[in-house]
Scaffold this motif. Structure first.
Motif, PDB file in Angstrom:
ATOM      1  N   THR A   1      80.348  23.324 -79.478  1.00 17.14           N
ATOM      2  CA  THR A   1      79.869  22.217 -78.629  1.00 17.14           C
ATOM      3  C   THR A   1      78.437  21.805 -78.968  1.00 17.14           C
ATOM      4  O   THR A   1      77.971  20.761 -78.520  1.00 17.14           O
ATOM      5  N   LYS A   2      77.725  22.656 -79.749  1.00 14.52           N
ATOM      6  CA  LYS A   2      76.307  22.413 -80.092  1.00 14.52           C
ATOM      7  C   LYS A   2      75.395  22.479 -78.866  1.00 14.52           C
ATOM      8  O   LYS A   2      74.229  22.125 -78.922  1.00 14.52           O
ATOM      9  N   LYS A   3      75.933  22.924 -77.742  1.00 10.66           N
ATOM     10  CA  LYS A   3      75.110  23.037 -76.535  1.00 10.66           C
ATOM     11  C   LYS A   3      74.471  24.422 -76.471  1.00 10.66           C
ATOM     12  O   LYS A   3      75.068  25.403 -76.925  1.00 10.66           O
ATOM     13  N   ILE A   4      73.281  24.482 -75.870  1.00  7.95           N
ATOM     14  CA  ILE A   4      72.619  25.770 -75.666  1.00  7.95           C
ATOM     15  C   ILE A   4      73.338  26.504 -74.537  1.00  7.95           C
ATOM     16  O   ILE A   4      73.640  25.914 -73.501  1.00  7.95           O
ATOM     17  N   GLN A   5      73.627  27.771 -74.763  1.00  7.52           N
ATOM     18  CA  GLN A   5      74.244  28.558 -73.689  1.00  7.52           C
ATOM     19  C   GLN A   5      73.577  29.917 -73.593  1.00  7.52           C
ATOM     20  O   GLN A   5      73.029  30.429 -74.575  1.00  7.52           O
ATOM     21  N   ILE A   6      73.604  30.476 -72.399  1.00  7.03           N
ATOM     22  CA  ILE A   6      73.028  31.800 -72.171  1.00  7.03           C
ATOM     23  C   ILE A   6      74.055  32.847 -72.582  1.00  7.03           C
ATOM     24  O   ILE A   6      75.233  32.752 -72.216  1.00  7.03           O
ATOM     25  N   THR A   7      73.606  33.834 -73.346  1.00 10.52           N
ATOM     26  CA  THR A   7      74.524  34.879 -73.803  1.00 10.52           C
ATOM     27  C   THR A   7      74.343  36.185 -73.025  1.00 10.52           C
ATOM     28  O   THR A   7      75.161  37.086 -73.125  1.00 10.52           O
ATOM     29  N   SER A   8      73.254  36.287 -72.268  1.00 10.53           N
ATOM     30  CA  SER A   8      72.966  37.539 -71.549  1.00 10.53           C
ATOM     31  C   SER A   8      73.843  37.708 -70.310  1.00 10.53           C
ATOM     32  O   SER A   8      74.213  36.719 -69.666  1.00 10.53           O
ATOM     33  N   SER A   9      74.117  38.964 -69.987  1.00  9.65           N
ATOM     34  CA  SER A   9      74.705  39.321 -68.692  1.00  9.65           C
ATOM     35  C   SER A   9      73.630  40.054 -67.895  1.00  9.65           C
ATOM     36  O   SER A   9      72.897  40.872 -68.459  1.00  9.65           O
ATOM     37  N   VAL A  10      73.558  39.760 -66.597  1.00  7.54           N
ATOM     38  CA  VAL A  10      72.505  40.351 -65.763  1.00  7.54           C
ATOM     39  C   VAL A  10      73.130  41.155 -64.618  1.00  7.54           C
ATOM     40  O   VAL A  10      74.071  40.689 -63.968  1.00  7.54           O
ATOM     41  N   PHE A  11      72.576  42.339 -64.389  1.00 13.16           N
ATOM     42  CA  PHE A  11      73.031  43.204 -63.290  1.00 13.16           C
ATOM     43  C   PHE A  11      71.826  43.704 -62.511  1.00 13.16           C
ATOM     44  O   PHE A  11      70.795  44.025 -63.098  1.00 13.16           O
ATOM     45  N   LYS A  12      71.974  43.761 -61.207  1.00 12.22           N
ATOM     46  CA  LYS A  12      70.962  44.409 -60.370  1.00 12.22           C
ATOM     47  C   LYS A  12      71.468  45.832 -60.138  1.00 12.22           C
ATOM     48  O   LYS A  12      72.586  46.027 -59.641  1.00 12.22           O
ATOM     49  N   VAL A  13      70.645  46.814 -60.513  1.00 12.30           N
ATOM     50  CA  VAL A  13      71.146  48.186 -60.635  1.00 12.30           C
ATOM     51  C   VAL A  13      70.424  49.144 -59.686  1.00 12.30           C
ATOM     52  O   VAL A  13      69.200  49.101 -59.540  1.00 12.30           O
ATOM     53  N   THR A  14      71.208  50.004 -59.052  1.00 12.96           N
ATOM     54  CA  THR A  14      70.694  51.108 -58.242  1.00 12.96           C
ATOM     55  C   THR A  14      71.375  52.384 -58.716  1.00 12.96           C
ATOM     56  O   THR A  14      72.579  52.366 -59.003  1.00 12.96           O
ATOM     57  N   ALA A  15      70.605  53.470 -58.807  1.00 10.03           N
ATOM     58  CA  ALA A  15      71.196  54.747 -59.225  1.00 10.03           C
ATOM     59  C   ALA A  15      70.990  55.795 -58.139  1.00 10.03           C
ATOM     60  O   ALA A  15      70.010  55.748 -57.387  1.00 10.03           O
ATOM     61  N   TYR A  16      71.933  56.735 -58.076  1.00  6.64           N
ATOM     62  CA  TYR A  16      71.932  57.779 -57.043  1.00  6.64           C
ATOM     63  C   TYR A  16      72.035  59.143 -57.691  1.00  6.64           C
ATOM     64  O   TYR A  16      72.802  59.330 -58.641  1.00  6.64           O
ATOM     65  N   ASP A  17      71.270  60.117 -57.153  1.00  5.95           N
ATOM     66  CA  ASP A  17      71.464  61.499 -57.558  1.00  5.95           C
ATOM     67  C   ASP A  17      72.111  62.246 -56.391  1.00  5.95           C
ATOM     68  O   ASP A  17      72.579  61.620 -55.432  1.00  5.95           O
ATOM     69  N   SER A  18      72.122  63.572 -56.457  1.00  9.00           N
ATOM     70  CA  SER A  18      72.841  64.331 -55.415  1.00  9.00           C
ATOM     71  C   SER A  18      72.192  64.163 -54.042  1.00  9.00           C
ATOM     72  O   SER A  18      72.835  64.360 -53.013  1.00  9.00           O
ATOM     73  N   ALA A  19      70.907  63.749 -54.009  1.00 11.88           N
ATOM     74  CA  ALA A  19      70.220  63.597 -52.713  1.00 11.88           C
ATOM     75  C   ALA A  19      70.311  62.169 -52.162  1.00 11.88           C
ATOM     76  O   ALA A  19      69.936  61.924 -51.021  1.00 11.88           O
ATOM     77  N   GLY A  20      70.799  61.233 -52.974  1.00  9.83           N
ATOM     78  CA  GLY A  20      70.869  59.838 -52.528  1.00  9.83           C
ATOM     79  C   GLY A  20      70.237  58.914 -53.557  1.00  9.83           C
ATOM     80  O   GLY A  20      70.197  59.228 -54.746  1.00  9.83           O
ATOM     81  N   MET A  21      69.722  57.795 -53.076  1.00 10.63           N
ATOM     82  CA  MET A  21      69.174  56.799 -53.993  1.00 10.63           C
ATOM     83  C   MET A  21      67.944  57.357 -54.716  1.00 10.63           C
ATOM     84  O   MET A  21      67.063  57.927 -54.085  1.00 10.63           O
ATOM     85  N   CYS A  22      67.913  57.213 -56.051  1.00 13.50           N
ATOM     86  CA  CYS A  22      66.778  57.754 -56.812  1.00 13.50           C
ATOM     87  C   CYS A  22      66.109  56.706 -57.704  1.00 13.50           C
ATOM     88  O   CYS A  22      64.998  56.916 -58.180  1.00 13.50           O
ATOM     89  N   TYR A  23      66.779  55.592 -57.968  1.00 11.11           N
ATOM     90  CA  TYR A  23      66.227  54.543 -58.836  1.00 11.11           C
ATOM     91  C   TYR A  23      66.784  53.197 -58.386  1.00 11.11           C
ATOM     92  O   TYR A  23      67.969  53.113 -58.115  1.00 11.11           O
ATOM     93  N   PRO A  24      65.980  52.154 -58.264  1.00 15.31           N
ATOM     94  CA  PRO A  24      64.574  52.041 -58.654  1.00 15.31           C
ATOM     95  C   PRO A  24      63.597  52.726 -57.688  1.00 15.31           C
ATOM     96  O   PRO A  24      62.393  52.755 -57.952  1.00 15.31           O
ATOM     97  N   SER A  25      64.109  53.266 -56.581  1.00 16.28           N
ATOM     98  CA  SER A  25      63.247  53.905 -55.590  1.00 16.28           C
ATOM     99  C   SER A  25      64.145  54.740 -54.692  1.00 16.28           C
ATOM    100  O   SER A  25      65.367  54.662 -54.781  1.00 16.28           O
ATOM    101  N   THR A  26      63.526  55.526 -53.820  1.00 14.61           N
ATOM    102  CA  THR A  26      64.334  56.244 -52.825  1.00 14.61           C
ATOM    103  C   THR A  26      64.420  55.422 -51.539  1.00 14.61           C
ATOM    104  O   THR A  26      65.111  55.800 -50.603  1.00 14.61           O
ATOM    105  N   LYS A  27      63.665  54.286 -51.508  1.00 14.93           N
ATOM    106  CA  LYS A  27      63.642  53.448 -50.300  1.00 14.93           C
ATOM    107  C   LYS A  27      64.109  52.031 -50.644  1.00 14.93           C
ATOM    108  O   LYS A  27      63.711  51.475 -51.662  1.00 14.93           O
ATOM    109  N   ASN A  28      64.921  51.486 -49.786  1.00 13.96           N
ATOM    110  CA  ASN A  28      65.392  50.118 -49.980  1.00 13.96           C
ATOM    111  C   ASN A  28      64.326  49.105 -49.597  1.00 13.96           C
ATOM    112  O   ASN A  28      63.691  49.233 -48.551  1.00 13.96           O
ATOM    113  N   HIS A  29      64.120  48.107 -50.426  1.00 12.62           N
ATOM    114  CA  HIS A  29      63.250  46.980 -50.056  1.00 12.62           C
ATOM    115  C   HIS A  29      63.656  45.808 -50.922  1.00 12.62           C
ATOM    116  O   HIS A  29      63.935  45.977 -52.115  1.00 12.62           O
ATOM    117  N   GLU A  30      63.687  44.605 -50.334  1.00 14.60           N
ATOM    118  CA  GLU A  30      64.181  43.491 -51.146  1.00 14.60           C
ATOM    119  C   GLU A  30      63.249  43.151 -52.305  1.00 14.60           C
ATOM    120  O   GLU A  30      63.649  42.501 -53.268  1.00 14.60           O
TER     121      GLU A  30
END
Length: 267
Positions: A210-239
């Motif tokens: 099509t010769k059009k510019i297109q975005i190739t990236s995929s984006v995810f908002k990520v949270t990780a948990y260890d055995s104690a609960g949320m560990c990344y990006p923080s142990t506390k939720n904040h928008e």
């Protein structure tokens, strides 16, 4: 076995790319803005490479492999909630949660409606309003009303789908800033910062058909948990505490944009 297909273990392997720079985050002008918005020293972008084709349906496996990778564990930076120092993963991630973030916007004209709806004057000045609070944010202008107050009359200017767009998410994060954010009176610094950082993080290409510019990236908002609960990006939720993973399937790079809400560097 084809290069780029899963190896015997089936997992993805990662490598840290410390030489990859994000000029938008280090330019003097943006550093000065981040300081004003109380985000300086609390926001970081990092790059990692991976070894095989990214497949969207394997997203969770991809992210789990990322957090368990020996090249990621000593290099992925985030702020400790207790010490306030930058640290790396010192814990075993047991679970991840990833939200798909649509990333389709190619133009800042996406925000023109702010002018059309008298949220921002044509001079670029943001229209002020009576102070109110939307915990923990002070709302002193029409822009923050549109961003935060669902019952405000102009909230509908951006649809729910618009608000999910990565471009909108970045813009909102910069508008809201950190704990001691000094808000801008004009819109341009928010738009320009959003645009430059978006361009640094997101990959585009010209579609051969099509010769059009297109975005190739995929984006995810990520949270990780260890055995104690949320560990990344923080142990506390904040928008305003977030980690976005921006995956470039062609270059096989993943950019991580991280911010932790708090008091940014003053000097």
């Amino acid at each position: 076995m084809d290069a780029g297909e899963p190896g015997p273990s089936g997992g993805y392997d990662f490598r840290f790319l410390p030489q990859k720079s994000f000029p938008s985050l280090t330019s003097p002008e943006i550093v000065s803005r981040l300081r004003q918005w109380s985000m300086l020293g609390r926001i970081a972008a990092q790059a990692f490479g991976f070894d095989q084709t990214f497949q969207a349906h394997r997203r969770d496996e991809f992210l789990m492999d990322f957090f368990k990778d020996p090249n990621v564990i000593p290099n992925l930076k985030f702020l400790s909630d207790s010490s306030g120092q930058w640290i790396t993963l010192g814990t075993e991630v047991k679970n991840i949660e990833a939200i798909n973030v649509p990333c389709t916007q190619l133009s800042m004209s996406f925000f023109n409606r702010l002018y059309d709806e008298d949220i921002v004057r044509h001079s670029g000045h943001i229209v002020k309003c009576l102070d109110s609070f939307c915990d923990p944010f002070l709302i002193a202008d029409e822009l923050r009303k549109v961003l935060l107050m669902e019952d405000s009359e102009k909230y509908e200017v951006f649809s729910q789908l618009d608000r999910e767009e990565f471009l909108f998410c970045l813009f909102k994060h910069f508008c809201l800033g950190g704990t001691l954010c000094q808000y801008e009176d004009v819109l341009d610094p928010y738009l320009e910062t959003t645009k430059l950082i978006y361009k640094d993080l997101v990959s585009v290409r010209k579609n051969p058909q099509t010769k059009k510019i297109q975005i190739t990236s995929s984006v995810f908002k990520v949270t990780a948990y260890d055995s104690a609960g949320m560990c990344y990006p923080s142990t506390k939720n904040h928008e305003q505490t977030f980690s976005y993973f921006i995956v470039d399937p062609i270059k096989r790079h993943v950019h991580v944009l991280y911010h932790s809400y708090g008091v940014g560097e003053m000097s």
